[in-house]
Design a protein around this motif. Structure first.
Motif, PDB file in Angstrom:
ATOM      1  N   ASP A  81       0.828  -1.211   0.000  1.00  0.00           N
ATOM      2  CA  ASP A  81       0.000   0.000   0.000  1.00  0.00           C
ATOM      3  C   ASP A  81       0.862   1.260   0.000  1.00  0.00           C
ATOM      4  OD1 ASP A  81      -2.451  -1.377   0.058  1.00  0.00           O
ATOM      5  OD2 ASP A  81      -2.344  -1.599   2.238  1.00  0.00           O
ATOM      6  N   GLY A  82       2.167   1.072   0.080  1.00  0.00           N
ATOM      7  CA  GLY A  82       3.071   2.208   0.070  1.00  0.00           C
ATOM      8  C   GLY A  82       3.312   2.818   1.437  1.00  0.00           C
ATOM      9  N   ASN A  83       2.944   2.093   2.497  1.00  0.00           N
ATOM     10  CA  ASN A  83       3.102   2.618   3.854  1.00  0.00           C
ATOM     11  C   ASN A  83       4.320   2.008   4.543  1.00  0.00           C
ATOM     12  OD1 ASN A  83       0.686   4.145   3.693  1.00  0.00           O
ATOM     13  ND2 ASN A  83      -0.497   2.308   4.148  1.00  0.00           N
ATOM     14  N   VAL A  84       4.984   2.811   5.357  1.00  0.00           N
ATOM     15  CA  VAL A  84       6.116   2.333   6.140  1.00  0.00           C
ATOM     16  C   VAL A  84       5.599   1.452   7.268  1.00  0.00           C
ATOM     17  CG1 VAL A  84       8.043   3.004   7.628  1.00  0.00           C
ATOM     18  CG2 VAL A  84       7.488   4.373   5.604  1.00  0.00           C
ATOM     19  N   VAL A  85       6.068   0.210   7.316  1.00  0.00           N
ATOM     20  CA  VAL A  85       5.634  -0.702   8.377  1.00  0.00           C
ATOM     21  C   VAL A  85       6.754  -0.974   9.383  1.00  0.00           C
ATOM     22  CG1 VAL A  85       3.855  -1.795   6.974  1.00  0.00           C
ATOM     23  CG2 VAL A  85       6.188  -2.722   6.949  1.00  0.00           C
ATOM     24  N   TRP A  86       7.972  -0.588   9.025  1.00  0.00           N
ATOM     25  CA  TRP A  86       9.111  -0.757   9.926  1.00  0.00           C
ATOM     26  C   TRP A  86      10.205   0.187   9.471  1.00  0.00           C
ATOM     27  CZ3 TRP A  86      14.279  -2.205   9.420  1.00  0.00           C
ATOM     28  CH2 TRP A  86      14.944  -2.590  10.598  1.00  0.00           C
ATOM     29  N   ARG A  87      11.003   0.663  10.425  1.00  0.00           N
ATOM     30  CA  ARG A  87      12.112   1.544  10.054  1.00  0.00           C
ATOM     31  C   ARG A  87      13.227   1.421  11.076  1.00  0.00           C
ATOM     32  NH1 ARG A  87      11.194   7.820  11.899  1.00  0.00           N
ATOM     33  NH2 ARG A  87      11.342   7.378  14.123  1.00  0.00           N
ATOM     34  N   PHE A  88      14.416   1.747  10.625  1.00  0.00           N
ATOM     35  CA  PHE A  88      15.575   1.856  11.506  1.00  0.00           C
ATOM     36  C   PHE A  88      16.295   3.136  11.133  1.00  0.00           C
ATOM     37  CE2 PHE A  88      20.009   1.554  12.541  1.00  0.00           C
ATOM     38  CZ  PHE A  88      20.041   0.948  13.787  1.00  0.00           C
ATOM     39  N   VAL A  89      16.457   4.039  12.092  1.00  0.00           N
ATOM     40  CA  VAL A  89      17.136   5.312  11.857  1.00  0.00           C
ATOM     41  C   VAL A  89      18.037   5.603  13.053  1.00  0.00           C
ATOM     42  CG1 VAL A  89      16.883   7.777  11.395  1.00  0.00           C
ATOM     43  CG2 VAL A  89      15.127   6.185  10.583  1.00  0.00           C
ATOM     44  N   ASP A  90      19.310   5.894  12.778  1.00  0.00           N
ATOM     45  CA  ASP A  90      20.227   6.264  13.851  1.00  0.00           C
ATOM     46  C   ASP A  90      21.210   7.279  13.302  1.00  0.00           C
ATOM     47  OD1 ASP A  90      22.331   6.293  15.902  1.00  0.00           O
ATOM     48  OD2 ASP A  90      21.354   4.490  16.670  1.00  0.00           O
ATOM     49  N   VAL A  91      21.406   8.368  14.007  1.00  0.00           N
ATOM     50  CA  VAL A  91      22.311   9.414  13.543  1.00  0.00           C
ATOM     51  C   VAL A  91      23.770   8.950  13.587  1.00  0.00           C
ATOM     52  CG1 VAL A  91      22.705  10.554  15.764  1.00  0.00           C
ATOM     53  CG2 VAL A  91      22.727  11.907  13.652  1.00  0.00           C
ATOM     54  N   ASP A  92      24.066   7.923  14.362  1.00  0.00           N
ATOM     55  CA  ASP A  92      25.413   7.356  14.405  1.00  0.00           C
ATOM     56  C   ASP A  92      25.576   6.420  13.208  1.00  0.00           C
ATOM     57  OD1 ASP A  92      27.819   6.070  14.900  1.00  0.00           O
ATOM     58  OD2 ASP A  92      27.465   5.886  17.049  1.00  0.00           O
ATOM     59  N   TYR A  93      26.348   6.866  12.215  1.00  0.00           N
ATOM     60  CA  TYR A  93      26.450   6.103  10.969  1.00  0.00           C
ATOM     61  C   TYR A  93      27.192   4.779  11.138  1.00  0.00           C
ATOM     62  CZ  TYR A  93      31.179   8.152  10.686  1.00  0.00           C
ATOM     63  OH  TYR A  93      32.464   8.542  10.946  1.00  0.00           O
ATOM     64  N   ARG A  94      27.735   4.543  12.326  1.00  0.00           N
ATOM     65  CA  ARG A  94      28.424   3.274  12.579  1.00  0.00           C
ATOM     66  C   ARG A  94      27.457   2.179  13.019  1.00  0.00           C
ATOM     67  NH1 ARG A  94      32.438   6.078  16.789  1.00  0.00           N
ATOM     68  NH2 ARG A  94      30.344   6.723  17.480  1.00  0.00           N
ATOM     69  N   ILE A  95      26.215   2.554  13.277  1.00  0.00           N
ATOM     70  CA  ILE A  95      25.203   1.607  13.756  1.00  0.00           C
ATOM     71  C   ILE A  95      24.212   1.338  12.629  1.00  0.00           C
ATOM     72  CG2 ILE A  95      23.383   1.212  15.462  1.00  0.00           C
ATOM     73  CD1 ILE A  95      24.876   3.124  17.323  1.00  0.00           C
ATOM     74  N   ARG A  96      23.959   0.062  12.328  1.00  0.00           N
ATOM     75  CA  ARG A  96      23.113  -0.299  11.192  1.00  0.00           C
ATOM     76  C   ARG A  96      22.004  -1.272  11.606  1.00  0.00           C
ATOM     77  NH1 ARG A  96      25.595   1.873   6.552  1.00  0.00           N
ATOM     78  NH2 ARG A  96      27.179   3.296   7.389  1.00  0.00           N
ATOM     79  N   SER A  97      20.964  -1.311  10.780  1.00  0.00           N
ATOM     80  CA  SER A  97      19.877  -2.256  11.031  1.00  0.00           C
ATOM     81  C   SER A  97      20.372  -3.675  10.801  1.00  0.00           C
ATOM     82  CB  SER A  97      18.689  -1.957  10.114  1.00  0.00           C
ATOM     83  OG  SER A  97      19.091  -1.983   8.758  1.00  0.00           O
ATOM     84  N   GLU A  98      19.897  -4.593  11.596  1.00  0.00           N
ATOM     85  CA  GLU A  98      20.288  -5.994  11.479  1.00  0.00           C
ATOM     86  C   GLU A  98      19.432  -6.669  10.399  1.00  0.00           C
ATOM     87  OE1 GLU A  98      23.005  -8.618  12.170  1.00  0.00           O
ATOM     88  OE2 GLU A  98      22.895  -6.944  13.565  1.00  0.00           O
ATOM     89  N   PRO A  99      20.038  -7.333   9.423  1.00  0.00           N
ATOM     90  CA  PRO A  99      19.253  -8.001   8.368  1.00  0.00           C
ATOM     91  C   PRO A  99      18.199  -8.962   8.912  1.00  0.00           C
ATOM     92  CG  PRO A  99      21.540  -7.875   7.709  1.00  0.00           C
ATOM     93  CD  PRO A  99      21.479  -7.379   9.128  1.00  0.00           C
ATOM     94  N   GLN A 100      18.504  -9.622  10.031  1.00  0.00           N
ATOM     95  CA  GLN A 100      17.528 -10.557  10.588  1.00  0.00           C
ATOM     96  C   GLN A 100      16.242  -9.842  10.972  1.00  0.00           C
ATOM     97  OE1 GLN A 100      17.722 -14.060  10.940  1.00  0.00           O
ATOM     98  NE2 GLN A 100      15.540 -13.657  11.239  1.00  0.00           N
ATOM     99  N   ASP A 101      16.345  -8.617  11.485  1.00  0.00           N
ATOM    100  CA  ASP A 101      15.144  -7.857  11.845  1.00  0.00           C
ATOM    101  C   ASP A 101      14.305  -7.566  10.610  1.00  0.00           C
ATOM    102  OD1 ASP A 101      15.980  -7.834  14.478  1.00  0.00           O
ATOM    103  OD2 ASP A 101      16.934  -5.861  14.331  1.00  0.00           O
ATOM    104  N   ILE A 102      14.962  -7.259   9.501  1.00  0.00           N
ATOM    105  CA  ILE A 102      14.244  -6.998   8.248  1.00  0.00           C
ATOM    106  C   ILE A 102      13.523  -8.252   7.783  1.00  0.00           C
ATOM    107  CG2 ILE A 102      14.556  -6.396   5.812  1.00  0.00           C
ATOM    108  CD1 ILE A 102      17.005  -4.710   6.751  1.00  0.00           C
ATOM    109  N   VAL A 103      14.215  -9.375   7.816  1.00  0.00           N
ATOM    110  CA  VAL A 103      13.607 -10.644   7.411  1.00  0.00           C
ATOM    111  C   VAL A 103      12.408 -10.974   8.292  1.00  0.00           C
ATOM    112  CG1 VAL A 103      13.977 -13.144   7.275  1.00  0.00           C
ATOM    113  CG2 VAL A 103      15.712 -11.578   6.376  1.00  0.00           C
ATOM    114  N   ASP A 104      12.524 -10.732   9.588  1.00  0.00           N
ATOM    115  CA  ASP A 104      11.410 -11.007  10.509  1.00  0.00           C
ATOM    116  C   ASP A 104      10.182 -10.167  10.165  1.00  0.00           C
ATOM    117  OD1 ASP A 104      12.945 -12.839  11.870  1.00  0.00           O
ATOM    118  OD2 ASP A 104      13.475 -11.480  13.512  1.00  0.00           O
ATOM    119  N   VAL A 105      10.404  -8.896   9.809  1.00  0.00           N
ATOM    120  CA  VAL A 105       9.283  -8.029   9.420  1.00  0.00           C
ATOM    121  C   VAL A 105       8.619  -8.546   8.150  1.00  0.00           C
ATOM    122  CG1 VAL A 105       8.655  -5.708   8.644  1.00  0.00           C
ATOM    123  CG2 VAL A 105      10.267  -5.991  10.523  1.00  0.00           C
ATOM    124  N   LEU A 106       9.423  -8.949   7.198  1.00  0.00           N
ATOM    125  CA  LEU A 106       8.877  -9.469   5.938  1.00  0.00           C
ATOM    126  C   LEU A 106       8.116 -10.767   6.153  1.00  0.00           C
ATOM    127  CD1 LEU A 106      11.881  -8.727   3.559  1.00  0.00           C
ATOM    128  CD2 LEU A 106       9.736  -7.449   3.734  1.00  0.00           C
TER     129      LEU A 106
END
Length: 218
Positions: A187-212
């Motif tokens: 539907d074009g809506n955000v259902v999950w997001r990861f945002v951190d101003v510290d560019y050394r910290i990233r979203s974990e791929p497993q979390d993305i897979v779990d959302v999907l």
């Protein structure tokens, strides 16, 4: 296999051992940025994701609407192929790409780099997903993740890395995206997001897979 967090923590430790003074100053700069809630304007859960049409690494256009017609889309913003943390993240995502596709989703990565400088064209083997060029950072801004880079970081890039953003990004010399990731439903809506101003910290791929997986089960 090490998680992405473990890999990025190892990279942080490696850099801190070589450049302790810079990393201490960076910690302070990013702490202040977090206190001022930089990145707080990023698209919220349930927000409508702005459509985009951007060139990929071989200068062919990719449109979000076209991808959403097939299934959910994972959109990840990254700083550039010169960033070691970005490279770790993109390769970690590549390792989960089969699962992402099996769950009916597509993955795209967006940076301000010109297409000729994209990571995908410099890799011996293609990442397997589109690497898109947002040279003017308008899409990053539309998603609320365009970030004015602190002078400390710009100076570090110039002196220690021999990098000039205005050259890499075709004129955009002070703005980079926060390394944010969004999962967008059909539907074009955000259902999950990861945002951190510290560019050394990233979203974990497993979390993305779990959302999907959760989306696929509905």
């Amino acid at each position: 296999m090490a998680t992405l967090k473990q890999q990025t923590e190892a990279q942080i430790a490696k850099t801190r051992a070589v450049k302790p003074e810079f990393m201490q100053k960076l910690d302070e700069v990013l702490k202040t940025a977090r206190e001022f809630q930089e990145g707080g304007n990023a698209l919220a859960i349930s927000a409508q994701a702005p459509n985009f049409t951007l060139p990929n690494e071989v200068n062919q256009t990719v449109e979000l609407a076209g991808l959403l017609a097939k299934g959910p889309v994972v959109v990840t913003f990254y700083r550039g192929s010169w960033c070691p943390y970005c490279n770790l993240q993109l390769r970690a995502l590549k390792e989960r790409l089969v699962e992402i596709h099996e769950l009916g989703a597509e993955l795209v990565a967006i940076s301000p780099e010109v297409p000729d400088n994209s990571l995908s064209t410099s890799e011996p083997i293609s990442l397997g997903f589109p690497v898109l060029s947002d040279q003017d950072a308008l899409i990053a801004a539309a998603y609320g993740v365009a970030w004015k880079v602190p002078e400390l970081v710009l100076e570090h890039m110039r002196k220690d890395r021999n990098l000039e953003l205005s050259d890499i990004n075709n004129g955009n010399g002070s703005v980079l995206p926060l390394p944010a990731t969004f999962v967008i439903n059909t539907d074009g809506n955000v259902v999950w997001r990861f945002v951190d101003v510290d560019y050394r910290i990233r979203s974990e791929p497993q979390d993305i897979v779990d959302v999907l997986k959760a989306l696929a089960s509905k």
